[in-house]
Design a protein around this motif. Structure first.
Motif, PDB file in Angstrom:
ATOM      1  N   LEU A   1       0.856  -1.176   0.000  1.00  0.00           N
ATOM      2  CA  LEU A   1       0.000   0.000   0.000  1.00  0.00           C
ATOM      3  C   LEU A   1       0.893   1.227   0.000  1.00  0.00           C
ATOM      4  O   LEU A   1       1.668   1.440   0.932  1.00  0.00           O
ATOM      5  N   GLY A   2       0.797   2.021  -1.066  1.00  0.00           N
ATOM      6  CA  GLY A   2       1.624   3.218  -1.112  1.00  0.00           C
ATOM      7  C   GLY A   2       1.727   3.765  -2.515  1.00  0.00           C
ATOM      8  O   GLY A   2       1.000   3.372  -3.417  1.00  0.00           O
ATOM      9  N   HIS A   3       2.641   4.671  -2.688  1.00  0.00           N
ATOM     10  CA  HIS A   3       2.879   5.278  -3.988  1.00  0.00           C
ATOM     11  C   HIS A   3       4.379   5.362  -4.170  1.00  0.00           C
ATOM     12  O   HIS A   3       5.127   5.606  -3.224  1.00  0.00           O
ATOM     13  N   SER A   4       4.842   5.135  -5.380  1.00  0.00           N
ATOM     14  CA  SER A   4       6.276   5.193  -5.625  1.00  0.00           C
ATOM     15  C   SER A   4       6.740   6.619  -5.896  1.00  0.00           C
ATOM     16  O   SER A   4       7.900   6.951  -5.688  1.00  0.00           O
ATOM     17  N   GLU A   5       5.831   7.493  -6.366  1.00  0.00           N
ATOM     18  CA  GLU A   5       6.210   8.871  -6.660  1.00  0.00           C
ATOM     19  C   GLU A   5       5.057   9.801  -6.334  1.00  0.00           C
ATOM     20  O   GLU A   5       3.888   9.413  -6.361  1.00  0.00           O
ATOM     21  N   GLY A   6       5.394  11.042  -6.026  1.00  0.00           N
ATOM     22  CA  GLY A   6       4.378  12.060  -5.802  1.00  0.00           C
ATOM     23  C   GLY A   6       4.575  13.213  -6.768  1.00  0.00           C
ATOM     24  O   GLY A   6       5.048  14.283  -6.383  1.00  0.00           O
ATOM     25  N   ILE A   7       4.258  12.989  -8.035  1.00  0.00           N
ATOM     26  CA  ILE A   7       4.403  14.031  -9.056  1.00  0.00           C
ATOM     27  C   ILE A   7       3.080  14.786  -9.117  1.00  0.00           C
ATOM     28  O   ILE A   7       2.168  14.449  -9.881  1.00  0.00           O
ATOM     29  N   CYS A   8       2.948  15.802  -8.263  1.00  0.00           N
ATOM     30  CA  CYS A   8       1.695  16.539  -8.110  1.00  0.00           C
ATOM     31  C   CYS A   8       1.715  17.787  -8.999  1.00  0.00           C
ATOM     32  O   CYS A   8       2.730  18.478  -9.103  1.00  0.00           O
ATOM     33  N   HIS A   9       0.565  18.072  -9.612  1.00  0.00           N
ATOM     34  CA  HIS A   9       0.420  19.196 -10.528  1.00  0.00           C
ATOM     35  C   HIS A   9      -0.514  20.249  -9.944  1.00  0.00           C
ATOM     36  O   HIS A   9      -1.485  19.924  -9.252  1.00  0.00           O
ATOM     37  N   VAL A  10      -0.213  21.502 -10.266  1.00  0.00           N
ATOM     38  CA  VAL A  10      -1.146  22.606 -10.037  1.00  0.00           C
ATOM     39  C   VAL A  10      -1.394  23.265 -11.392  1.00  0.00           C
ATOM     40  O   VAL A  10      -0.450  23.710 -12.063  1.00  0.00           O
ATOM     41  N   TYR A  11      -2.681  23.299 -11.806  1.00  0.00           N
ATOM     42  CA  TYR A  11      -3.049  23.911 -13.090  1.00  0.00           C
ATOM     43  C   TYR A  11      -3.695  25.271 -12.823  1.00  0.00           C
ATOM     44  O   TYR A  11      -4.690  25.367 -12.111  1.00  0.00           O
ATOM     45  N   VAL A  12      -3.114  26.326 -13.415  1.00  0.00           N
ATOM     46  CA  VAL A  12      -3.639  27.683 -13.292  1.00  0.00           C
ATOM     47  C   VAL A  12      -4.470  27.972 -14.538  1.00  0.00           C
ATOM     48  O   VAL A  12      -3.929  28.102 -15.648  1.00  0.00           O
ATOM     49  N   ASP A  13      -5.773  28.064 -14.347  1.00  0.00           N
ATOM     50  CA  ASP A  13      -6.697  28.277 -15.466  1.00  0.00           C
ATOM     51  C   ASP A  13      -6.693  29.747 -15.884  1.00  0.00           C
ATOM     52  O   ASP A  13      -6.247  30.634 -15.131  1.00  0.00           O
ATOM     53  N   SER A  14      -7.227  30.012 -17.075  1.00  0.00           N
ATOM     54  CA  SER A  14      -7.259  31.388 -17.590  1.00  0.00           C
ATOM     55  C   SER A  14      -8.169  32.277 -16.765  1.00  0.00           C
ATOM     56  O   SER A  14      -8.040  33.500 -16.791  1.00  0.00           O
ATOM     57  N   GLU A  15      -9.089  31.683 -16.002  1.00  0.00           N
ATOM     58  CA  GLU A  15     -10.023  32.453 -15.182  1.00  0.00           C
ATOM     59  C   GLU A  15      -9.682  32.361 -13.698  1.00  0.00           C
ATOM     60  O   GLU A  15     -10.571  32.394 -12.836  1.00  0.00           O
ATOM     61  N   ALA A  16      -8.404  32.208 -13.382  1.00  0.00           N
ATOM     62  CA  ALA A  16      -7.972  32.084 -11.990  1.00  0.00           C
ATOM     63  C   ALA A  16      -7.824  33.447 -11.342  1.00  0.00           C
ATOM     64  O   ALA A  16      -7.559  34.459 -12.009  1.00  0.00           O
ATOM     65  N   SER A  17      -7.980  33.479 -10.017  1.00  0.00           N
ATOM     66  CA  SER A  17      -7.762  34.696  -9.229  1.00  0.00           C
ATOM     67  C   SER A  17      -6.290  34.813  -8.892  1.00  0.00           C
ATOM     68  O   SER A  17      -5.678  33.860  -8.387  1.00  0.00           O
ATOM     69  N   ILE A  18      -5.696  35.967  -9.148  1.00  0.00           N
ATOM     70  CA  ILE A  18      -4.266  36.151  -8.928  1.00  0.00           C
ATOM     71  C   ILE A  18      -3.892  35.932  -7.465  1.00  0.00           C
ATOM     72  O   ILE A  18      -2.867  35.315  -7.157  1.00  0.00           O
ATOM     73  N   ASP A  19      -4.722  36.391  -6.542  1.00  0.00           N
ATOM     74  CA  ASP A  19      -4.413  36.226  -5.116  1.00  0.00           C
ATOM     75  C   ASP A  19      -4.388  34.747  -4.731  1.00  0.00           C
ATOM     76  O   ASP A  19      -3.501  34.294  -3.997  1.00  0.00           O
ATOM     77  N   LYS A  20      -5.375  34.000  -5.216  1.00  0.00           N
ATOM     78  CA  LYS A  20      -5.432  32.568  -4.904  1.00  0.00           C
ATOM     79  C   LYS A  20      -4.266  31.825  -5.544  1.00  0.00           C
ATOM     80  O   LYS A  20      -3.702  30.902  -4.948  1.00  0.00           O
ATOM     81  N   VAL A  21      -3.908  32.233  -6.772  1.00  0.00           N
ATOM     82  CA  VAL A  21      -2.800  31.562  -7.468  1.00  0.00           C
ATOM     83  C   VAL A  21      -1.505  31.708  -6.664  1.00  0.00           C
ATOM     84  O   VAL A  21      -0.790  30.725  -6.417  1.00  0.00           O
TER      85      VAL A  21
END
Length: 782
Positions: free
Chosen positions: A559-579
Motif C-alpha cells: 500500500l503506497g505510492h512510488s512517486e508524488g508528481i503533483c500538478h497545479v493547473y492555473v486556469d485562464s479564469e484564476a484569481s491572482i491572489d489565490k494563485v
C-alpha cells in the motif's frame, strides 16, 4: 613438465610464446582471498558472509543430475559454474566438492548395457524378447570409474568459457587420517588456489569401500559421503564459508511436505533435538541428517555453513551469489544465538496478540490509544533526549540531506500535535472493527451480514521519521491489526523509546506483543519474503524505498505510492491572489513532502500577463529553481534550464513549468506524466472546475486549495499510514478505514441449498435490512 606448462597456458589464456607472462602467473602472490580474516570462528550473521574469501561449494547428486536420471542437468550446472567463476574473478578462492560421478556413471553404463543387450537379442532371439530385458545391479565403484572422467570433462569445458582453469582432485578417507597424505593434499590445494585455479574435488569412489555407519572416531568426521567430505575439506583448508546445495530449500523442523513443516532460517547447534528428519534424495547416499551433522562439524571448526536448494529453476541462477551477498536463502548455521526473538518469532507473537487486540471492546482499544497520547506528553523529555542523540549522530555523520534531518527532528510542539491526532483516532476507534455494513434476509431465519474486520498483520517500513511510529501504531490498534515495524537506523534511539511507550500502553489490556519492532539485522528484502506471515506492507519513505519494496514484495500487497508528481493547473479564469497563495504553499511549505507541487501548468492566455510575472517573481523570491517544459521553453527567448523529464519528483525547491491550451489539455498532460497522487485546479469558473474534478483520475483532486492538504491529519483521519495511488482497496490518505477489510457472517437454522431447489420447501427473499438494526434475538456485537 612441458605438457603442464602448456596446460596452464591454455587455462590462463596466455599466448604460448609468452614465457614471461607464464612465469608471472606462477610466481604471483596469493589473492586477497588467501589472506582473508583470521580464521578463529564462523560468521555470526548472514550479512557478514560478504566478507567470505575462501568458499567451498558442495553440489549434491540431485543438483548435478537431471530429474529423470538420464543425464546431467547441463543448464543447472552452467548457471552454477557461471556464479563460481564470477566469485573467483572477484578475488575469492573457490573450491567445488561435486557429487554425481556414480549417478552419471550408472546412467552411462545402463545405456551401454541396454544397447549391447538389444543388439545381441536382435541377432539371436528376435525382436519379441527385447521387452523382456532386465538390467543387472550396477556396482557403485564401476559406475564411479565410468562417470568421473565425463563429469570432469564437462566442468573443464564450462569453466574454460570464463577463462578459469580447473583441476581434479580425488580423495579417500585415508587421505585425511594419514598425516603425510593430509599435508600433501593441503599443500596441493593451496598451490592450486595460489595459481587462481578452481579445484574440483570428489571422493575416489572407484577404490573406496562401502560407507560404514557410525564410524566417526575421536571427534574426527569420516568421509562417508560428499557432505562429510565438504565439511572436512572446509575445515582443513580454513574456508570461511561452506555452501551445500541439494534438492531441498534448506533445513525444516519436520520432513518437507508435512503440514507443519517450516523452513528454518537460522539453525543453532542447540536446536538439534527439535528436528525430525525425512528421507534421502533420489540419487544421493546422504540425507538431511548427514548434511546437518557435517554442517555442525564444519561450524565447530570455524566455517560458516548454508544449506540451500540448487535445483529450483527460479533461484538456481543466483543462489550462490545471493548467499554470499547475505540474502535470506536456505538455512544459515550459526553458533551465535541472539538474545531476543527472531523476526519470525516476533511475527508469530504479533499475530497471536493481534487477534486478542481485535477481540477487545472498542472502548478498551480507545483507552490504549488515549494512554499512549498521554505518554507522549508526560514522557516528552525522555523522547526528546533520545531524539537529540539521533540528531547529533546524524549531523556528525553528515550524510542526511536537510529535508531528512527535518523529518528526523522532534519537538514539544510536534509531540503535542501527535497526541491530538491520536485522540482523534481514539474517538474514531469506537465505530471501526465489527461495524455492520450490510444486512440481508436471505430467507426465513437465514440472515446475512457484512462486517468490518482487521486486515491481519501489517509490516510498516519507514525511514528517518520517528513520528510515524506512534501514528501507525495507533491506527493499527484502532483497527485491531497486529503490527511489525522496521524503522531507519538514523532514528534508532527515538524509535526504541517510542516503541517502549507503545507497548506500555498496550499492556493495560494484556496485548503488549501486538506491536513489534524489528531490531535484528534483517534486510528489507528479507522481510518482504515473509509472504505466509504478513498480509500488507506499508512503506513510508522516499520514492526509491517504495519502488524497492514493491519489487521485493512478491506475493504481499504493498500500500503506497512510488512517486508524488503533483500538478497545479492555473486556469485562464484564476484569481491572482489565490494563485500566488496556493502555488507558494504547494511548493514551498515542505518541498520534500510527497504532496508538494512538482509541475506547474499554466494556461497559454496567462503568458506575458501581470499574473504570470507575479508567479515568476514569487517563485524567484522563494528561491525555487524553474525547469521549462518543451512547450514553455519554445515561447521564451532566454528560457530556464529545460526539464530533463516531465516525470520528475524534485523533492526540493525546484519545479517544472509547462504551458497548456485548455483545462482538457491539462487533464491529458496529468494523465500522461503524473503519478495519480494529488492534483489541483485554480479557477473561478465553477463549470471548468467541476469538469476537472470529474475527469481527472487521481487519488486526490482539489479546487482552489493547496496540494499540501492531501494528508490524513488534515483530512480529519487523525493520522495516516501513507498515501495510496492504488486502484483497489484504498486511495489517497489511508487512515483507519483503509486498514479494515470485511467478512460475511451467515446465521441459519439448519438450512441447506437443497431446501431452495426446484422441489425444495423454501424460497429466497433477499430483503435488505437496515445495517444498524440488530437482528431479532441477536445482541449487537459492538
Amino acid at each position: 613438465m612441458t605438457m603442464l606448462l602448456l596446460r596452464l597456458t591454455l587455462c590462463s589464456k596466455i599466448p604460448p610464446d609468452s614465457p614471461r607472462h607464464l612465469s608471472q602467473l606462477l610466481s604471483r602472490k596469493p589473492t586477497q582471498g588467501g589472506q582473508g580474516r583470521a580464521h578463529s570462528s564462523s560468521f555470526a550473521h548472514r550479512s557478514e558472509l560478504r566478507q567470505a574469501k575462501r568458499i567451498v561449494v558442495k553440489l549434491g547428486s540431485a543438483v548435478v543430475t537431471r530429474g529423470d536420471e538420464c543425464g546431467l542437468a547441463l543448464g543447472r550446472l552452467a548457471s552454477i559454474v557461471e556464479q563460481v567463476a564470477m566469485l573467483q574473478n572477484q578475488g575469492r578462492e573457490m573450491m567445488i566438492v561435486t557429487s554425481g560421478a556414480v549417478a552419471f556413471g550408472k546412467q552411462r553404463l545402463r545405456h551401454e548395457i541396454l544397447l549391447s543387450q538389444s543388439v545381441r537379442q536382435a541377432l539371436h532371439s528376435g525382436h519379441s524378447q527385447l521387452n523382456d530385458m532386465s538390467l543387472p545391479v550396477l556396482e557403485a565403484r564401476a559406475c564411479a570409474a565410468a562417470g568421473q572422467s565425463g563429469l570432469m570433462a564437462l566442468y573443464e569445458a564450462m569453466f574454460t568459457q570464463y577463462s578459469t582453469c580447473t583441476a581434479q582432485v580425488l580423495v579417500t578417507n585415508l587421505d585425511f587420517h594419514d598425516d603425510q597424505k593430509r599435508q600433501n593434499l593441503n599443500s596441493t590445494l593451496r598451490e592450486l588456489l595460489h595459481m587462481n585455479i578452481v579445484p574440483i574435488i570428489n571422493t575416489n569412489d572407484a577404490v573406496v569401500p562401502p560407507p560404514e555407519p557410525n564410524s566417526d572416531l575421536q571427534g574426527v568426521i569420516s568421509i562417508k559421503d560428499n557432505d562429510s567430505l565438504a565439511a572436512r575439506l572446509a575445515v582443513e583448508m580454513k574456508a570461511d564459508l561452506l555452501i551445500a546445495l541439494s534438492d531441498v530449500e534448506g533445513l525444516y523442523n519436520s520432513p518437507p511436505g508435512t503440514d507443519d513443516a517450516k523452513l528454518i532460517d537460522i539453525f543453532y547447534p542447540g536446536d538439534q533435538q527439535s528436528i525430525t528428519y525425512g528421507t534421502k534424495s533420489r540419487v544421493g547416499i546422504g540425507g538431511m541428517e548427514a548434511k546437518v551433522k557435517a554442517a555442525l562439524w564444519a561450524l565447530h571448526g570455524g566455517t560458516s555453513v548454508v544449506i540451500a536448494n540448487g535445483t529450483n529453476p527460479k533461484v538456481t541462477g543466483h543462489v550462490i551469489t545471493d548467499i554470499v551477498e547475505g540474502k535470506k536463502v536456505g538455512t544459515f548455521f550459526s553458533e551465535f544465538k541472539p538474545a531476543g526473538p527472531s523476526v519470525e518469532e516476533q511475527t508469530e507473537m504479533a499475530r497471536r496478540s493481534g487477534r486478542a487486540l481485535a477481540s477487545l471492546h472498542p472502548d478498551q482499544r480507545s483507552e490504549i490509544i488515549c494512554h499512549l497520547a498521554d505518554l507522549l506528553t508526560e514522557r516528552k523529555e525522555e523522547i526528546l533526549a533520545a531524539n537529540k542523540m539521533d540528531m547529533d549522530l546524524a549531523v556528525s555523520a553528515g550524510h542526511l540531506p536537510p529535508a531528512m534531518l527535518k523529518r528526523l527532528s522532534l519537538s514539544p510542539a510536534k509531540l503535542n500535535s501527535l497526541a491530538v491526532g491520536l485522540r482523534q483516532i481514539a474517538t474514531a476507534a469506537q465505530d471501526s472493527v465489527g461495524r455492520v455494513l450490510r444486512r440481508t434476509r436471505v430467507a426465513h431465519n437465514l440472515e446475512l451480514e457484512q462486517i468490518t474486520v482487521p486486515i491481519g498483520l501489517l509490516l510498516v517500513i519507514f525511514e528517518a521519521r520517528p513520528d510515524c511510529l506512534p501514528q501507525v501504531s495507533t491506527l493499527a490498534i484502532a483497527s485491531g491489526n497486529a503490527l511489525l515495524l522496521k524503522g531507519g537506523k538514523e532514528a534508532a534511539n527515538t524509535n526504541h523509546v517510542l516503541h517502549q511507550l507503545t507497548q506500555e500502553a498496550l499492556s493495560m489490556h494484556g496485548v503488549k506483543e501486538a506491536v513489534q519492532m524489528v531490531s535484528t539485522r534483517e534486510e528489507v528484502e528479507d522481510l518482504c519474503r515473509l509472504d505466509k506471515m504478513i498480509d500488507l506492507i506499508v512503506p513510508r519513505g522516499s520514492s526509491q524505498l517504495v519502488r524497492d519494496i514493491q519489487r521485493a514484495a512478491k506475493g504481499i500487497p504493498v500500500l503506497g505510492h512510488s512517486e508524488g508528481i503533483c500538478h497545479v493547473y492555473v486556469d485562464s479564469e484564476a484569481s491572482i491572489d489565490k494563485v500566488i497563495k496556493i502555488v507558494r504553499d504547494s511548493k514551498c511549505d515542505y518541498p520534500a513532502a510527497c504532496n508538494a507541487m512538482e509541475t506547474l501548468l499554466i494556461h497559454r492566455d496567462i503568458l506575458r500577463t501581470p499574473m504570470f510575472d507575479q508567479i515568476i517573481d514569487m517563485l524567484r523570491t522563494e528561491r525555487v529553481k524553474i525547469h521549462a517544459g518543451p512547450r514553455f521553453a519554445s515561447y521564451l527567448t532566454f528560457s530556464p534550464s529545460e526539464a530533463k523529464s516531465m516525470r520528475t519528483e524534485y523533492g526540493e525547491l525546484e519545479c517544472c513549468m509547462e504551458v497548456v491550451d485548455s483545462m482538457q489539455e491539462a487533464v491529458e498532460h496529468i494523465h500522461k506524466y503524473g503519478s495519480f497522487h494529488t492534483d489541483v485546479i485554480i479557477t473561478e469558473n465553477e463549470d471548468t472546475a467541476e469538469k476537472f474534478l470529474q475527469q481527472l483520475d487521481s487519488a486526490c483532486v482539489f479546487w482552489n486549495a493547496s496540494s499540501r492538504f492531501a494528508d490524513g491529519y488534515r483530512f480529519g483521519l487523525g493520522a495516516e499510514v501513507g498515501i495510496s495511488t492504488a486502484r483497489i482497496h484504498a486511495r489517497g490518505p489511508v487512515g483507519l478505514e483503509g486498514l479494515l477489510t470485511t467478512k460475511w457472517v451467515l446465521r441459519g437454522d439448519g438450512h441447506t441449498v437443497a431446501d431452495f431447489s426446484e422441489h425444495g420447501t423454501m424460497k429466497y427473499l433477499h430483503e435488505n435490512l437496515p445495517a444498524g438494526q440488530p437482528l431479532a434475538g441477536q445482541r449487537d456485537s459492538n
